[in-house]
Design a protein around this motif. Structure first.
Motif, PDB file in Angstrom:
ATOM      1  N   MET A 135       0.854  -1.218   0.123  1.00  0.00           N
ATOM      2  CA  MET A 135       0.065  -0.055  -0.073  1.00  0.00           C
ATOM      3  C   MET A 135       0.996   1.348  -0.125  1.00  0.00           C
ATOM      4  SD  MET A 135      -2.781  -1.336   2.635  1.00  0.00           S
ATOM      5  CE  MET A 135      -3.900   0.153   2.885  1.00  0.00           C
ATOM      6  N   ILE A 136       1.941   1.217   0.668  1.00  0.00           N
ATOM      7  CA  ILE A 136       2.737   2.487   0.760  1.00  0.00           C
ATOM      8  C   ILE A 136       3.541   2.621  -0.382  1.00  0.00           C
ATOM      9  CG2 ILE A 136       4.915   3.154   1.980  1.00  0.00           C
ATOM     10  CD1 ILE A 136       4.055   2.046   4.731  1.00  0.00           C
ATOM     11  N   ASN A 137       3.945   1.546  -0.959  1.00  0.00           N
ATOM     12  CA  ASN A 137       4.714   1.282  -2.488  1.00  0.00           C
ATOM     13  C   ASN A 137       4.163   2.063  -3.438  1.00  0.00           C
ATOM     14  OD1 ASN A 137       7.564   1.089  -3.019  1.00  0.00           O
ATOM     15  ND2 ASN A 137       6.610  -0.699  -4.411  1.00  0.00           N
ATOM     16  N   GLU A 138       2.905   2.046  -3.523  1.00  0.00           N
ATOM     17  CA  GLU A 138       1.887   2.546  -4.461  1.00  0.00           C
ATOM     18  C   GLU A 138       2.001   3.877  -4.647  1.00  0.00           C
ATOM     19  OE1 GLU A 138      -0.034   0.936  -6.873  1.00  0.00           O
ATOM     20  OE2 GLU A 138       1.211  -0.985  -6.259  1.00  0.00           O
ATOM     21  N   LEU A 139       2.404   4.430  -3.479  1.00  0.00           N
ATOM     22  CA  LEU A 139       2.291   6.168  -3.679  1.00  0.00           C
ATOM     23  C   LEU A 139       3.957   6.487  -3.879  1.00  0.00           C
ATOM     24  CD1 LEU A 139       0.503   7.103  -0.101  1.00  0.00           C
ATOM     25  CD2 LEU A 139      -0.170   7.119  -2.503  1.00  0.00           C
ATOM     26  N   PRO A 140       4.019   7.581  -4.356  1.00  0.00           N
ATOM     27  CA  PRO A 140       5.705   8.103  -4.846  1.00  0.00           C
ATOM     28  C   PRO A 140       5.966   8.515  -3.404  1.00  0.00           C
ATOM     29  CG  PRO A 140       3.900   9.705  -5.504  1.00  0.00           C
ATOM     30  CD  PRO A 140       3.134   8.406  -5.372  1.00  0.00           C
ATOM     31  N   GLY A 211       1.368  17.915  -7.568  1.00  0.00           N
ATOM     32  CA  GLY A 211       2.578  18.382  -6.866  1.00  0.00           C
ATOM     33  C   GLY A 211       2.546  18.911  -5.347  1.00  0.00           C
ATOM     34  N   ALA A 212       1.443  19.016  -5.124  1.00  0.00           N
ATOM     35  CA  ALA A 212       1.270  19.377  -3.621  1.00  0.00           C
ATOM     36  C   ALA A 212       1.074  18.219  -2.625  1.00  0.00           C
ATOM     37  CB  ALA A 212       0.079  20.478  -3.339  1.00  0.00           C
ATOM     38  N   CYS A 213       0.116  17.510  -3.174  1.00  0.00           N
ATOM     39  CA  CYS A 213      -0.321  16.242  -2.033  1.00  0.00           C
ATOM     40  C   CYS A 213       0.177  15.002  -2.490  1.00  0.00           C
ATOM     41  CB  CYS A 213      -1.905  16.259  -1.993  1.00  0.00           C
ATOM     42  SG  CYS A 213      -2.786  15.903  -3.441  1.00  0.00           S
ATOM     43  N   GLY A 214       0.617  14.752  -3.779  1.00  0.00           N
ATOM     44  CA  GLY A 214       1.195  13.611  -4.445  1.00  0.00           C
ATOM     45  C   GLY A 214      -0.176  12.510  -4.761  1.00  0.00           C
ATOM     46  N   ASP A 215      -1.046  12.903  -4.648  1.00  0.00           N
ATOM     47  CA  ASP A 215      -2.099  11.892  -5.050  1.00  0.00           C
ATOM     48  C   ASP A 215      -2.386  12.133  -6.460  1.00  0.00           C
ATOM     49  OD1 ASP A 215      -2.679  11.238  -2.622  1.00  0.00           O
ATOM     50  OD2 ASP A 215      -4.516  12.381  -2.130  1.00  0.00           O
TER      51      ASP A 215
END
Length: 263
Positions: A135-140, A211-215
């Motif tokens: 789950m963590i790795n799915e986010l940059p 670029g702000a929240c990374g979503d």
């Protein structure tokens, strides 16, 4: 400082101890969002708070998506793993972008340490630890967001579409219902397209990151592109509405607007 950095997800002052994989991941996302704000939208304020004349300072991300620069916890051992110590001492010894990248790397390491501390504390088994990491790795990472590496990875997958839309780029990612010129990279397919095209479009746009929240990009949200750094932002993250965007010829994000030469 005791318990000061495990505030509840709602921002309360009581201790917050996530006990399930989903709760730990929610805690991770909240802290991550706060640290990204410090290193992007709030970078000028963050820079000023990291005064080299002060004592050892740390950057803390809080579960309620806020951030704080403060002294480390006094208790030994600390209630939670501590972030990198003394980030303020390195501030004036290198280029600002390199310093921010260094802080970002240490912030990524701290977030993982906190998450897996909770996992160990509450007895996550092998499968739960693996699920949490996936789950963590799915986010940059914060480093990828701060340095633009996440954006570059996204561009590699959409090079052809980017080239075809570069001439018509308006600097704004409109809502689906708007009819003005749109960058093709982020143009949702017309409603009368078949399901196959819809799925392909969703896969393509899903790599675009705020670029702000990374979503990730979502077709039902208003986005705007900075004409300086070319990063995309949720309108709500930079407080720009579609109506206001129509009157902006050249948009600069908060980070680019706050940039000033360092002596």
């Amino acid at each position: 400082m005791e318990g000061g950095y495990i505030k509840s997800m709602e921002g309360g002052s009581g201790p917050y101890n996530p006990r399930t994989v989903e709760e730990v991941f929610k805690d991770f996302k909240g802290r991550r969002a706060g640290m990204i704000k410090a290193l992007t939208n709030d970078v000028e304020e963050f820079y000023q708070q990291c005064d080299p004349e002060k004592e050892n300072l740390c950057l803390y991300g809080l579960p309620n998506e806020s951030w704080e620069v403060n002294l480390p916890a006094e208790e030994v051992p600390p209630e939670l793993p501590e972030p990198a110590l003394g980030i303020n001492f390195a501030r004036d010894g290198m280029q600002e972008k390199d310093w921010l990248s260094l802080v970002a790397v240490h912030s990524d390491a701290w977030l993982l340490a906190v998450s897996f501390y909770f996992g160990a504390r509450f007895g996550f088994d092998k499968n739960e630890r693996k699920r949490l990491f996936i789950m963590i790795n799915e986010l940059p990472t914060i480093f990828e967001v701060v340095t633009g590496a996440a954006k570059k990875q996204s561009k590699e997958k959409t090079t052809v579409t980017n080239n075809s839309s570069s001439k018509n780029k308006s600097g704004i990612k409109p809502r689906v219902s708007e009819s003005q010129a749109k960058p093709l990279k982020l143009l949702p397919p017309p409603k009368d397209e078949d399901d196959t095209l819809d799925e392909e479009e969703d896969d393509e746009h899903g790599d675009t990151l705020c670029g702000a929240c990374g979503d990730n990009y979502a077709s039902d949200e208003f986005w705007i592109c900075c004409d300086m750094c070319e990063k995309w932002f949720h309108g709500k993250c930079v407080k720009i509405t579609p109506a206001r965007a129509e009157h902006i010829k050249h948009y600069k994000c908060p980070s680019c607007s706050n940039k000033r030469p360092r002596v």
